[in-house]
Write a protein that holds these residues in place. Structure first.
Motif, PDB file in Angstrom:
ATOM      1  N   ILE A  45       0.830  -1.212   0.000  1.00  0.00           N
ATOM      2  CA  ILE A  45       0.000   0.000   0.000  1.00  0.00           C
ATOM      3  C   ILE A  45       0.862   1.258   0.000  1.00  0.00           C
ATOM      4  CG2 ILE A  45      -1.714   1.296   1.311  1.00  0.00           C
ATOM      5  CD1 ILE A  45      -2.812  -1.360   2.311  1.00  0.00           C
ATOM      6  N   PHE A  46       1.863   1.304   0.881  1.00  0.00           N
ATOM      7  CA  PHE A  46       2.612   2.542   1.093  1.00  0.00           C
ATOM      8  C   PHE A  46       3.964   2.569   0.382  1.00  0.00           C
ATOM      9  CE2 PHE A  46       0.010   1.888   4.939  1.00  0.00           C
ATOM     10  CZ  PHE A  46      -0.802   3.008   4.844  1.00  0.00           C
ATOM     11  N   GLY A  47       4.420   1.438  -0.179  1.00  0.00           N
ATOM     12  CA  GLY A  47       5.715   1.409  -0.831  1.00  0.00           C
ATOM     13  C   GLY A  47       5.861   2.404  -1.971  1.00  0.00           C
ATOM     14  N   PRO A  48       4.948   2.401  -2.951  1.00  0.00           N
ATOM     15  CA  PRO A  48       5.074   3.384  -4.038  1.00  0.00           C
ATOM     16  C   PRO A  48       4.960   4.823  -3.574  1.00  0.00           C
ATOM     17  CG  PRO A  48       3.648   1.559  -4.688  1.00  0.00           C
ATOM     18  CD  PRO A  48       3.905   1.399  -3.227  1.00  0.00           C
ATOM     19  N   MET A  49       4.229   5.067  -2.477  1.00  0.00           N
ATOM     20  CA  MET A  49       4.117   6.442  -1.982  1.00  0.00           C
ATOM     21  C   MET A  49       5.432   6.933  -1.366  1.00  0.00           C
ATOM     22  SD  MET A  49       0.410   6.179  -0.086  1.00  0.00           S
ATOM     23  CE  MET A  49      -1.019   5.459  -0.896  1.00  0.00           C
ATOM     24  N   ILE A  50       6.163   6.027  -0.720  1.00  0.00           N
ATOM     25  CA  ILE A  50       7.383   6.433  -0.016  1.00  0.00           C
ATOM     26  C   ILE A  50       8.584   6.455  -0.965  1.00  0.00           C
ATOM     27  CG2 ILE A  50       8.936   5.838   1.880  1.00  0.00           C
ATOM     28  CD1 ILE A  50       6.563   4.535   3.287  1.00  0.00           C
ATOM     29  N   TRP A  51       8.753   5.382  -1.771  1.00  0.00           N
ATOM     30  CA  TRP A  51       9.956   5.261  -2.599  1.00  0.00           C
ATOM     31  C   TRP A  51       9.676   5.453  -4.093  1.00  0.00           C
ATOM     32  CZ3 TRP A  51       9.112   1.443   1.288  1.00  0.00           C
ATOM     33  CH2 TRP A  51       9.989   1.532   2.372  1.00  0.00           C
ATOM     34  N   VAL A  82      18.422   0.666  -6.370  1.00  0.00           N
ATOM     35  CA  VAL A  82      17.821  -0.666  -6.481  1.00  0.00           C
ATOM     36  C   VAL A  82      16.873  -0.941  -5.321  1.00  0.00           C
ATOM     37  CG1 VAL A  82      18.321  -3.139  -6.604  1.00  0.00           C
ATOM     38  CG2 VAL A  82      19.791  -1.515  -7.798  1.00  0.00           C
ATOM     39  N   PHE A  83      17.217  -0.465  -4.131  1.00  0.00           N
ATOM     40  CA  PHE A  83      16.345  -0.682  -2.969  1.00  0.00           C
ATOM     41  C   PHE A  83      14.997   0.001  -3.162  1.00  0.00           C
ATOM     42  CE2 PHE A  83      14.731   0.796   1.153  1.00  0.00           C
ATOM     43  CZ  PHE A  83      14.581  -0.421   1.804  1.00  0.00           C
ATOM     44  N   ALA A  84      15.004   1.225  -3.627  1.00  0.00           N
ATOM     45  CA  ALA A  84      13.745   1.942  -3.862  1.00  0.00           C
ATOM     46  C   ALA A  84      12.917   1.267  -4.948  1.00  0.00           C
ATOM     47  CB  ALA A  84      14.037   3.398  -4.233  1.00  0.00           C
ATOM     48  N   ARG A  85      13.582   0.783  -5.981  1.00  0.00           N
ATOM     49  CA  ARG A  85      12.857   0.094  -7.049  1.00  0.00           C
ATOM     50  C   ARG A  85      12.276  -1.234  -6.553  1.00  0.00           C
ATOM     51  NH1 ARG A  85      13.526   1.981 -12.055  1.00  0.00           N
ATOM     52  NH2 ARG A  85      13.218  -0.065 -13.010  1.00  0.00           N
ATOM     53  N   THR A  88       9.215  -0.424  -4.385  1.00  0.00           N
ATOM     54  CA  THR A  88       8.108   0.056  -5.208  1.00  0.00           C
ATOM     55  C   THR A  88       7.483  -1.076  -6.028  1.00  0.00           C
ATOM     56  OG1 THR A  88       9.236   2.189  -5.380  1.00  0.00           O
ATOM     57  CG2 THR A  88       7.451   1.777  -6.926  1.00  0.00           C
ATOM     58  N   ALA A  89       8.325  -2.019  -6.470  1.00  0.00           N
ATOM     59  CA  ALA A  89       7.815  -3.113  -7.303  1.00  0.00           C
ATOM     60  C   ALA A  89       7.102  -4.186  -6.511  1.00  0.00           C
ATOM     61  CB  ALA A  89       8.966  -3.743  -8.085  1.00  0.00           C
ATOM     62  N   ALA A  90       7.051  -4.065  -5.178  1.00  0.00           N
ATOM     63  CA  ALA A  90       6.361  -5.084  -4.386  1.00  0.00           C
ATOM     64  C   ALA A  90       4.875  -5.143  -4.726  1.00  0.00           C
ATOM     65  CB  ALA A  90       6.549  -4.785  -2.892  1.00  0.00           C
ATOM     66  N   ARG A  91       4.267  -3.988  -4.998  1.00  0.00           N
ATOM     67  CA  ARG A  91       2.846  -3.986  -5.356  1.00  0.00           C
ATOM     68  C   ARG A  91       2.602  -4.758  -6.643  1.00  0.00           C
ATOM     69  NH1 ARG A  91      -0.213   1.696  -5.907  1.00  0.00           N
ATOM     70  NH2 ARG A  91       0.155   1.628  -3.642  1.00  0.00           N
ATOM     71  N   LEU A  92       3.429  -4.522  -7.662  1.00  0.00           N
ATOM     72  CA  LEU A  92       3.268  -5.230  -8.929  1.00  0.00           C
ATOM     73  C   LEU A  92       3.515  -6.725  -8.763  1.00  0.00           C
ATOM     74  CD1 LEU A  92       2.805  -5.173 -11.990  1.00  0.00           C
ATOM     75  CD2 LEU A  92       5.247  -4.692 -12.259  1.00  0.00           C
ATOM     76  N   SER A  93       4.492  -7.094  -7.946  1.00  0.00           N
ATOM     77  CA  SER A  93       4.797  -8.510  -7.734  1.00  0.00           C
ATOM     78  C   SER A  93       3.633  -9.229  -7.059  1.00  0.00           C
ATOM     79  CB  SER A  93       6.069  -8.652  -6.898  1.00  0.00           C
ATOM     80  OG  SER A  93       7.167  -8.032  -7.533  1.00  0.00           O
ATOM     81  N   VAL A  94       3.044  -8.604  -6.040  1.00  0.00           N
ATOM     82  CA  VAL A  94       1.927  -9.234  -5.337  1.00  0.00           C
ATOM     83  C   VAL A  94       0.706  -9.340  -6.247  1.00  0.00           C
ATOM     84  CG1 VAL A  94       0.318  -8.959  -3.417  1.00  0.00           C
ATOM     85  CG2 VAL A  94       2.753  -8.569  -3.071  1.00  0.00           C
TER      86      VAL A  94
END
Length: 212
Positions: A45-51, A82-85, A88-94
């Motif tokens: 939920i918050f990953g793309p907003m933060i990174w 790479v860490f920020a990417r 952020t990509a956790a939403r797409l992976s899930v």
């Protein structure tokens, strides 16, 4: 001397049974799994907003660098963190994982119930296809389908979903084909319970009708 009737004793109250999900989450392993699941949901939920901004920010002076205090996972060939990417990509992976599982379960349910509903010759063909698909390694099947369909998130979801379909279909077919046997077994158990542990009894000294 008359005795007063004793009051009937109340039956002890049995504690309410807890749901198996509640019991699972009360164990150490369940608490650990719930913690990781909560962290994953928060990251989605918050990953793309933060990174989100740091994931697309390119730094030409930091191309393909290793891990450092500024970049924990290093940078890629474009100078992006790479860490920020990754965060952020956790939403797409899930979302891709959920889509692949949903596709595999849907196709598996359809193929698994088809042999029990379709004509016999169709069912035999479907079962033979499922046996062949089960014998083929799922990972190789997913790679082959991905090569055929091409690169992309949608192609990966379709390839993984089709690779997951055959195990779900085989399990569904096994449950659907054993359903009537389970029903008949349950009927026999009910009849046996009605007659008692030793079955229907015949009183000694009495003979059945038709026997002398």
């Amino acid at each position: 001397m008359s005795t007063s009737p004793t009051a009937p004793t109340a039956a002890p109250k049995t504690p309410p049974r807890r749901h198996w999900i509640v019991g699972t989450f009360r164990t150490p392993l369940g608490i650990l799994a719930l913690t990781f699941l909560t962290a994953l949901i928060a990251l989605v939920i918050f990953g793309p907003m933060i990174w989100g901004d740091a994931a697309v920010a390119a730094n030409p002076k930091a191309l393909s660098q290793g891990p450092s205090s500024e970049h924990i996972f290093g940078t890629d060939a474009g100078g992006r963190d790479v860490f920020a990417r990754t965060m952020t990509a956790a939403r797409l992976s899930v979302l891709m994982a959920l889509g692949a599982v949903a596709l595999g379960v849907t196709i598996g349910l359809i193929l698994g119930t088809l042999p029990t509903l379709a004509p016999r010759w169709v069912g035999r063909m479907v079962v033979a296809f499922l046996n062949f698909a089960i014998a083929f390694p799922g990972l190789l099947l997913a790679i082959f389908l991905l090569v055929v369909l091409g690169q992309g998130a949608g192609s990966a979801v379709i390839a993984i979903g089709l690779a997951l379909a055959s195990p779900f279909a085989r399990l569904t077919y096994a449950l659907a084909s054993s359903g009537p046997a389970l029903v008949r077994g349950g009927q026999r158990l009910r009849v046996a319970a009605a007659h008692g542990p030793l079955g229907p009894r015949v009183r000694p000294g009495r003979r059945r009708a038709g026997h002398r």
